[in-house]
Design a protein around this motif. Structure first.
Motif, mmCIF file in Angstrom:
data_model
loop_
_atom_site.group_PDB
_atom_site.id
_atom_site.type_symbol
_atom_site.label_atom_id
_atom_site.label_comp_id
_atom_site.label_asym_id
_atom_site.label_seq_id
_atom_site.Cartn_x
_atom_site.Cartn_y
_atom_site.Cartn_z
ATOM 1 N N PHE A 78 0.772 -1.224 0.029
ATOM 2 C CA PHE A 78 0.005 0.026 -0.193
ATOM 3 C C PHE A 78 0.879 1.248 -0.053
ATOM 4 N N TYR A 103 -9.063 4.179 -4.018
ATOM 5 C CA TYR A 103 -9.107 2.477 -4.500
ATOM 6 C C TYR A 103 -7.931 1.840 -3.645
ATOM 7 N N ASN A 104 -6.572 2.508 -3.759
ATOM 8 C CA ASN A 104 -5.617 1.901 -2.964
ATOM 9 C C ASN A 104 -6.140 1.839 -1.579
ATOM 10 N N GLY A 123 -8.446 -0.754 -0.825
ATOM 11 C CA GLY A 123 -7.928 -2.174 -1.161
ATOM 12 C C GLY A 123 -7.040 -2.723 0.142
ATOM 13 N N VAL A 124 -6.046 -1.837 0.744
ATOM 14 C CA VAL A 124 -5.414 -2.084 1.949
ATOM 15 C C VAL A 124 -6.383 -2.392 3.089
ATOM 16 N N TRP A 142 -9.238 -4.066 2.767
ATOM 17 C CA TRP A 142 -9.866 -5.056 2.400
ATOM 18 C C TRP A 142 -8.783 -6.169 2.580
ATOM 19 N N ASN A 143 -7.521 -6.180 2.327
ATOM 20 C CA ASN A 143 -6.879 -7.070 2.384
ATOM 21 C C ASN A 143 -6.376 -7.323 3.735
ATOM 22 N N LEU A 154 -14.923 -7.919 3.256
ATOM 23 C CA LEU A 154 -15.393 -6.737 2.461
ATOM 24 C C LEU A 154 -16.375 -5.879 3.237
#
Length: 468
Positions: free
Chosen positions: A147, A207-208, A211-212, A214-215, A269
């Motif tokens: 990230f 978005y990034n 994403g972090v 979620w991950n 999510l």
């Protein structure tokens, strides 16, 4: 280097030692705390009643029957018998409620204590599970590192923009181009401001960020389901430890990766969406800070509180959903529904177990942290020597900073160990409730719980379990 090694060694060893001995001291700690609470309430009731009686008799003797009034002076209340009467009544009511709760919840308290003992037993049989969260933290570190790299790359992408640096407010901050810039005032310069100009950069950063989140939650979910699979395989083994898989943790990992990646992604999510909303609220609050708009600030505070509570609730539900997925192998929604109603049907047991478990885990963390803190103090103050090395740490002018670091690191490591212990207790508890509803003790549907749990639940198998 030697001090760091042995400090870490003592942290892990003492945390592991405390988890193991919880099998024998859990009941003693809980019942001593209940006894001390009752004694404290009795002493408080006796003292407040004596104060009320003495002050009321003095008021009658001297004929001082003034009306009670509210005051900001604390000493005024201490001299009024009405105050002590109210405290005595409150104390007496709390004492009565406590006695009734202990009387009616005694069986459930015993169940909570036994669950803690069962958790210690399964941890002792699967020692590697205590260190498994380190694997999860390593994965989270890699996710966060990715990230950071992407965020820096995006921040440095786009076209460079320049602004005027001037003492004249009329031209200061205006955009300029170095190649064609002509200073309007003496001393004006065209300096680099930032990379920008591409509207997609901000969208990609958002978005990034999502994403972090979620991950990160996906890694947590994978860790929880893998541990739940290992602990559930121990509970549902009819003959322990013969029927337990040789590598229960690896088996739990394999099942999670092979069959339940979709459930893990969906559950993580949901948490990520709520966390993203909280990040947006923080950003909005930062933007409106300093503006005189009390209504907007109040609404944002309320929304932050609501979404914080929602995140905690969803984490609790998803954790139990992962446990049921590890047990039954069904999808996320079915498992979450099953876990929710199973806990709802046993809400009193859940409340008692959570209270007892939370208290004992907190005591364990504090004991481990305090013990290592004291050891670190003597080591850093050069009052003891490091074992097997025969050397001290040298003279330190200020050892309070490393002491604080040692204490914080110890608490984090203890939380890591006891987090696995908490997961073991939650998994065994849900398996126990499922065992009660699914089976009836007949040879066709025998109970899988231990004899100690059978005794507390007043259950028994018609055919004695082998290996018990």
């Amino acid at each position: 280097m030697a001090l760091d090694y042995w400090t870490y060694y003592y942290r892990c060893s003492f945390a592991l030692f405390w988890i193991i001995i919880m099998r024998w001291i859990a009941g003693l700690i809980i019942w001593i705390q209940i006894l001390l609470l009752i004694v404290a309430l009795l002493i408080g009731f006796w003292y407040t009643f004596i104060m009320y009686y003495n002050l009321s008799q003095n008021a009658i003797a001297i004929g001082n029957q003034t009306t009670f009034q509210f005051s900001t002076d604390i000493s005024y209340y201490q001299s009024r018998y009405e105050f002590w009467l109210a405290i005595a009544i409150t104390d007496g009511v709390i004492l009565l409620i406590m006695l009734l709760l202990i009387l009616f919840l005694c069986k459930r308290i015993r169940l909570g204590i036994q669950m803690i003992k069962e958790g210690s037993k399964v941890i002792s049989a699967m020692m590697l599970t205590l260190f498994y969260p380190l694997f999860g933290y390593l994965l989270q570190l890699l996710v966060f590192g990715g990230f950071g790299v992407i965020a820096v790359y995006l921040a440095s992408n786009g076209n460079p923009t320049y602004i005027v640096d001037s003492t004249n407010n009329a031209t200061k901050g205006l955009y300029c181009t170095p190649a064609s810039y002509t200073p309007a005032n003496a001393g004006d310069t065209c300096i680099f401001y930032r990379y920008g100009g591409d509207p997609n950069i901000l969208r990609l950063q958002i978005y990034n960020l999502f994403g972090v989140l979620w991950n990160m939650n996906f890694v947590v979910a994978f860790t929880q389901m893998s541990l739940a699979g290992a602990f559930a395989s121990w509970y549902w083994a009819f003959v322990k430890p013969d029927d337990v898989p040789t590598f229960p943790l690896l088996s739990g990992q394999w099942r999670s990766l092979r069959y339940h990646l979709g459930s893990l992604a969906f559950g993580s999510l949901i948490i990520a969406i709520v966390q993203m909303i909280r990040v947006m609220l923080e950003y909005i609050e930062f933007k409106v800070k300093g503006r005189d708009n009390c209504l907007a600030t109040f609404i944002i505070k309320c929304l932050k509180c609501c979404f914080w509570c929602l995140e905690k609730i969803l984490k609790f539900l998803t954790k139990n959903a992962y446990i049921m997925i590890a047990v039954h192998g069904k999808n996320f929604c079915s498992s979450a529904k099953h876990a929710f109603f199973l806990l709802l049907r046993n809400i009193v047991r859940v409340a008692v177990l959570n209270g007892i478990t939370g208290f004992l885990l907190l005591i364990g963390k504090l004991v481990v942290t305090a013990a290592i803190g004291v050891l670190g103090f003597f080591a850093l103050s050069n009052q003891i020597q490091i074992p097997f090395y025969g050397i001290g740490v040298g003279e330190l002018n200020y050892y309070y900073v490393p002491m604080i670091v040692v204490i914080i690191a110890t608490y984090i490591i203890a939380s890591l160990f006891f987090g696995v212990y908490d997961m073991a207790i939650d998994t065994l508890f849900l398996c126990f409730l499922e065992d009660l509803e699914r089976n009836d003790g007949t040879p066709e549907k025998p109970y899988f719980m231990s004899k100690s749990l059978m005794s507390i639940a007043s259950k028994k198998n018609e055919k004695t379990k082998k290996g018990e």
